[in-house]
Design an enzyme around this catalytic site. Structure first.
Site, PDB file in Angstrom:
ATOM      1  CG  ASN A   1      -3.303  58.413 -41.217  1.00 36.02           C
ATOM      2  OD1 ASN A   1      -2.861  58.810 -40.141  1.00 36.02           O
ATOM      3  ND2 ASN A   1      -4.529  58.657 -41.611  1.00 36.02           N
TER       4      ASN A   1
ATOM      5  CG  HIS B   1      -2.300  55.555 -35.825  1.00 37.05           C
ATOM      6  ND1 HIS B   1      -3.475  55.423 -35.132  1.00 37.05           N
ATOM      7  CD2 HIS B   1      -2.607  55.402 -37.130  1.00 37.05           C
ATOM      8  CE1 HIS B   1      -4.455  55.175 -35.989  1.00 37.05           C
ATOM      9  NE2 HIS B   1      -3.949  55.159 -37.207  1.00 37.05           N
TER      10      HIS B   1
ATOM     11  CG  HIS C   1      -8.624  62.870 -39.501  1.00 40.75           C
ATOM     12  ND1 HIS C   1      -9.494  61.848 -39.220  1.00 40.75           N
ATOM     13  CD2 HIS C   1      -9.374  64.007 -39.534  1.00 40.75           C
ATOM     14  CE1 HIS C   1     -10.722  62.351 -39.089  1.00 40.75           C
ATOM     15  NE2 HIS C   1     -10.669  63.654 -39.265  1.00 40.75           N
TER      16      HIS C   1
ATOM     17  NE  ARG D   1     -11.175  62.500 -34.604  1.00 36.06           N
ATOM     18  CZ  ARG D   1     -11.887  61.485 -35.102  1.00 36.06           C
ATOM     19  NH1 ARG D   1     -11.330  60.589 -35.884  1.00 36.06           N
ATOM     20  NH2 ARG D   1     -13.156  61.356 -34.800  1.00 36.06           N
TER      21      ARG D   1
ATOM     22  NE  ARG E   1     -10.359  61.578 -31.110  1.00 31.12           N
ATOM     23  CZ  ARG E   1     -11.296  60.710 -31.462  1.00 31.12           C
ATOM     24  NH1 ARG E   1     -10.959  59.514 -31.928  1.00 31.12           N
ATOM     25  NH2 ARG E   1     -12.562  60.995 -31.353  1.00 31.12           N
TER      26      ARG E   1
ATOM     27  CD  GLU F   1      -7.321  60.667 -43.490  1.00 31.89           C
ATOM     28  OE1 GLU F   1      -7.645  60.615 -42.290  1.00 31.89           O
ATOM     29  OE2 GLU F   1      -6.827  59.711 -44.087  1.00 31.89           O
TER      30      GLU F   1
ATOM     31  CB  THR G   1     -12.690  57.721 -40.043  1.00 27.70           C
ATOM     32  OG1 THR G   1     -11.751  58.698 -39.618  1.00 27.70           O
ATOM     33  CG2 THR G   1     -13.754  58.378 -40.874  1.00 27.70           C
TER      34      THR G   1
ATOM     35  CD  GLU H   1      -8.819  57.105 -48.350  1.00 25.48           C
ATOM     36  OE1 GLU H   1      -8.335  58.234 -48.597  1.00 25.48           O
ATOM     37  OE2 GLU H   1      -8.518  56.442 -47.342  1.00 25.48           O
TER      38      GLU H   1
ATOM     39  CG  HIS I   1     -10.473  52.722 -41.939  1.00 28.28           C
ATOM     40  ND1 HIS I   1     -10.710  51.775 -40.980  1.00 28.28           N
ATOM     41  CD2 HIS I   1     -10.476  53.916 -41.311  1.00 28.28           C
ATOM     42  CE1 HIS I   1     -10.879  52.387 -39.825  1.00 28.28           C
ATOM     43  NE2 HIS I   1     -10.735  53.681 -39.986  1.00 28.28           N
TER      44      HIS I   1
HETATM   45  N1  PXP Z   1      -8.065  56.735 -44.910  1.00 26.46           N
HETATM   46  C1  PXP Z   1      -8.914  57.470 -44.154  1.00 26.46           C
HETATM   47  C2  PXP Z   1      -9.875  58.380 -44.837  1.00 26.46           C
HETATM   48  C3  PXP Z   1      -8.872  57.405 -42.744  1.00 26.46           C
HETATM   49  O1  PXP Z   1      -9.708  58.141 -42.014  1.00 26.46           O
HETATM   50  C4  PXP Z   1      -7.907  56.566 -42.136  1.00 26.46           C
HETATM   51  C5  PXP Z   1      -7.810  56.507 -40.643  1.00 26.46           C
HETATM   52  O2  PXP Z   1      -7.354  57.712 -40.143  1.00 26.46           O
HETATM   53  C6  PXP Z   1      -7.034  55.829 -42.962  1.00 26.46           C
HETATM   54  C7  PXP Z   1      -7.154  55.921 -44.341  1.00 26.46           C
HETATM   55  C8  PXP Z   1      -5.983  54.933 -42.398  1.00 26.46           C
HETATM   56  O3  PXP Z   1      -6.576  53.893 -41.678  1.00 26.46           O
HETATM   57  P1  PXP Z   1      -5.653  52.899 -40.835  1.00 26.46           P
HETATM   58  O4  PXP Z   1      -5.010  53.680 -39.761  1.00 26.46           O
HETATM   59  O5  PXP Z   1      -6.623  51.869 -40.340  1.00 26.46           O
HETATM   60  O6  PXP Z   1      -4.629  52.327 -41.801  1.00 26.46           O
END
Ligand code: PXP
Length: 239
Positions: free
Chosen positions: A9, A12, A45, A47, A51, A72, A103, A153, A192
């Site tokens: 992901n 960040h 994601h 959003r 953001r 996402e 999330t 998921e 997550h």
């Molecule tokens: N899966 C989903 C559905 C999420 O919303 C997120 C956070 O954006 C992640 C995985 C990844 O989470 P993390 O950044 O805590 O590894």
């Protein structure tokens, strides 16, 4: 090779860029380097409040990725239209509240059936696989199957945040949910809050095929570089 698939992901990286509203660091570059490091999928994601990931990022990653792309998004008409245009390999439907930092919980499918169903159908009719981001909760898993999701998921946030006394209970809930989802014929993903330190117990759950991990990989990448950070996580996903 028996390994859990890794979706990286890249949100960040965009968060850091948006802190200055500038052009760097670029999440598109991060996605390309994640692929070089062995990622099986790029996850982002988009959003409603934009953001972090912007439409431009979503478009370029969708065009350039050589691996799978997982979008996402919230289940609403605006995002449905964007998903149909981008046509990622998969969409993960997630809840979205503007005030949350990330999330924070899974989708409440029992409450949101009317909102989720039409989006699910439209995406599946266009050939996109659709996953529901849900808590490790049996009624939610059952509802995901009833609605016809391709995958769930499972939200691993409670496990990631659990104190020593609660870890085993949170793991049991994830294991039971994974087994139920498989029995219902769905693919099983999780994510997550997973890190280099806590991912092992999740990798050992046999039904789990895919993990989506962001914050921990991007954090390590700040010091080790993106390719190296992804390579190290890929190694941890071998069973
Ligand atoms: N899966 C989903 C559905 C999420 O919303 C997120 C956070 O954006 C992640 C995985 C990844 O989470 P993390 O950044 O805590 O590894």
């Amino acid at each position: 090779m028996n390994r859990v698939r890794l979706g990286v992901n890249v949100d960040h990286v965009a968060t850091l860029r948006e802190a200055r509203k500038t052009t760097e660091p670029d999440p598109v570059t991060a996605a390309m380097l994640a692929e070089q490091g062995g990622a099986d999928q790029i996850t982002f994601h988009l959003r409603e409040d934009r953001r972090h990931i912007q439409n431009r990022d979503a478009r370029l990653i969708s065009e350039m990725a050589q691996t799978m792309v997982n979008l996402e998004m919230a289940a609403n008409p605006e995002m449905q239209e964007i998903a149909l245009a981008l046509h990622p390999d998969s969409v993960t439907l997630v809840p979205e509240r503007r005030e949350e930092i990330t999330t924070e919980g899974g989708l409440d499918l029992l409450r949101l059936t009317d909102r989720v169903s039409p989006v699910l159908r439209a995406l599946q009719e266009s050939g996109i696989k659709v996953s529901a981001f849900v808590n490790a909760d049996q009624p939610q898993i059952k509802e995901a199957a009833r609605l016809g999701f391709n995958a769930v998921e499972i939200h691993t946030g409670e496990y990631a945040n659990a104190g020593r006394m609660e870890v085993e209970n949170t793991l049991r809930a994830i294991r039971d949910s994974a087994a139920a989802a498989r029995r219902y014929g769905m693919h099983v993903h999780a994510g997550h809050g997973l890190t280099y330190h806590n991912v092992h117990s999740i990798v050992l759950i046999p039904e789990i095929e895919e993990l989506n991990i962001g914050h921990s990989i991007i954090s390590r990448a700040v010091f080790a570089g993106m390719e190296q950070a992804v390579r190290e996580m890929v190694e941890l996903l071998r069973r």
